[in-house]
Design a protein around this motif. Structure first.
Motif, PDB file in Angstrom:
ATOM      1  N   ASP A 169       0.861  -1.181   0.000  1.00 53.88           N
ATOM      2  CA  ASP A 169       0.000   0.000   0.000  1.00 53.88           C
ATOM      3  C   ASP A 169       0.894   1.227   0.000  1.00 53.88           C
ATOM      4  O   ASP A 169       1.564   1.509   0.984  1.00 53.88           O
ATOM      5  CB  ASP A 169      -0.887  -0.006   1.263  1.00 53.88           C
ATOM      6  N   GLU A 190      -1.056   6.431  -2.765  1.00 51.50           N
ATOM      7  CA  GLU A 190      -2.446   5.951  -2.911  1.00 51.50           C
ATOM      8  C   GLU A 190      -3.259   6.200  -1.644  1.00 51.50           C
ATOM      9  O   GLU A 190      -4.439   6.574  -1.714  1.00 51.50           O
ATOM     10  CB  GLU A 190      -2.434   4.452  -3.224  1.00 51.50           C
ATOM     11  N   GLN A 244      -4.239   9.802  -1.519  1.00 51.15           N
ATOM     12  CA  GLN A 244      -5.325  10.107  -2.463  1.00 51.15           C
ATOM     13  C   GLN A 244      -6.661   9.593  -1.922  1.00 51.15           C
ATOM     14  O   GLN A 244      -7.689  10.251  -2.061  1.00 51.15           O
ATOM     15  CB  GLN A 244      -5.027   9.498  -3.839  1.00 51.15           C
ATOM     16  N   ARG A 245      -6.635   8.431  -1.246  1.00 51.67           N
ATOM     17  CA  ARG A 245      -7.881   7.917  -0.651  1.00 51.67           C
ATOM     18  C   ARG A 245      -8.368   8.817   0.481  1.00 51.67           C
ATOM     19  O   ARG A 245      -9.564   9.046   0.646  1.00 51.67           O
ATOM     20  CB  ARG A 245      -7.681   6.496  -0.108  1.00 51.67           C
ATOM     21  N   ASN A 286      -3.468  10.637 -10.701  1.00 50.84           N
ATOM     22  CA  ASN A 286      -4.623  10.194 -11.485  1.00 50.84           C
ATOM     23  C   ASN A 286      -5.179  11.257 -12.436  1.00 50.84           C
ATOM     24  O   ASN A 286      -5.886  10.926 -13.375  1.00 50.84           O
ATOM     25  CB  ASN A 286      -5.751   9.758 -10.544  1.00 50.84           C
ATOM     26  N   GLY A 341      -1.175   4.772  -8.598  1.00 51.08           N
ATOM     27  CA  GLY A 341      -0.738   3.411  -8.280  1.00 51.08           C
ATOM     28  C   GLY A 341       0.767   3.222  -8.454  1.00 51.08           C
ATOM     29  O   GLY A 341       1.378   2.373  -7.805  1.00 51.08           O
TER      30      GLY A 341
END
Ligand SMILES: NC(=O)c1ccc[n+]([C@@H]2O[C@H](COP(=O)([O-])OP(=O)(O)OC[C@H]3O[C@@H](n4cnc5c(N)ncnc54)[C@H](OP(=O)(O)O)[C@@H]3O)[C@@H](O)[C@H]2O)c1
Length: 214
Positions: free
Chosen positions: A113, A117, A120-121, A157, A183
């Protein structure tokens, strides 16, 4: 442009100086408004520089930079308030390094992980771009190296956010290599360790990656 930087360490200060040199206004943020490093940085960096809390810096920035201790960045975002990042470009310079077993550090959580990422979450309404994490802070702005401009790798992204981040990198003196979606942060965060290990083996921390193509 107003730039809010979460982080009063070497990276926050180096990127802050760079943005001030390019005539942007910068607020460096810390957990405490009274943070002495942040206050000293603002004092020596001129009228465009200021210091505040993480929340004040995130609110201040049209662009927000994450330059906090890698494994503490989730905490820093929580303290700042994720709502203050909405709709903004977020430059993520962090590396989730675990120093608990000494040097060299390992990637916290392995490659399962990435921090990029995760951030961004945590900030679904922001445009996170992983960047400035594959070089040491002394070379982040206008690196002068015998081989010419080095390569700054970035990923994210949103195409418009990456375009803006790439413009900033070019203003800072870098060639830009876009390696795809957020990613790919797994690999850029691992590249940081390649940089650390190569620096340690050469006993020279003034180095940067350059991608050569024909
Ligand atoms: N050093 C480099 O050359 C370099 C190069 C590329 C990437 N990076 C990455 O960039 C980031 C910043 O590195 P750095 O060397 O400038 O500084 P650092 O020592 O890794 O981080 C300092 C910042 O982290 C904050 N912090 C520490 N513990 C915290 C906690 N529990 N909760 C919330 N915030 C906390 C500090 O807050 P206060 O201001 O309140 O003290 C400070 O602003 C790191 O993720 C690092 O891996 C470093």
């Amino acid at each position: 442009m107003n730039v809010g930087i979460l982080g009063s360490g070497d990276v926050g200060q180096a990127l802050g100086r760079a943005f001030v040199t390019l005539e942007h206004r910068v607020m460096l943020g810390s957990r405490e408004a009274e943070n002495q490093k942040g206050i000293a940085w603002a004092k020596q960096s001129g009228a465009r520089a200021s210091h505040g809390t993480f929340g004040q810096a995130a609110r201040f920035g049209e662009i927000v930079v994450l330059a906090t201790l890698g494994v503490a960045t989730e905490n820093a975002i929580g303290i700042a308030g994720p709502q203050h990042f909405a709709g903004k470009l977020v430059l993520d310079a962090t590396n989730p390094l675990d120093f608990s077993k000494g040097m060299p550090p390992v990637l916290a959580g392995g490659v399962g992980d990435s921090a990029g990422e995760k951030h961004q979450r945590l900030l679904p309404d922001a445009y996170v771009v992983k960047v400035f994490n594959t070089v040491g802070s002394p070379l982040m702005f206008r690196p002068q190296l015998p081989g010419g401009p080095p390569s700054m790798f970035l990923c994210g992204n949103d195409a418009a956010a990456k375009k803006r981040a790439a413009e900033i990198c070019k203003d800072f003196g870098w060639e830009v290599v876009d390696v795809g979606s957020i990613g790919a942060a797994h690999y850029l965060e691992a590249m940081c360790l390649v940089w650390v290990l190569a620096s340690a083996s050469a006993n020279n921390w003034h180095q940067a990656f350059k991608l050569l193509r024909k």
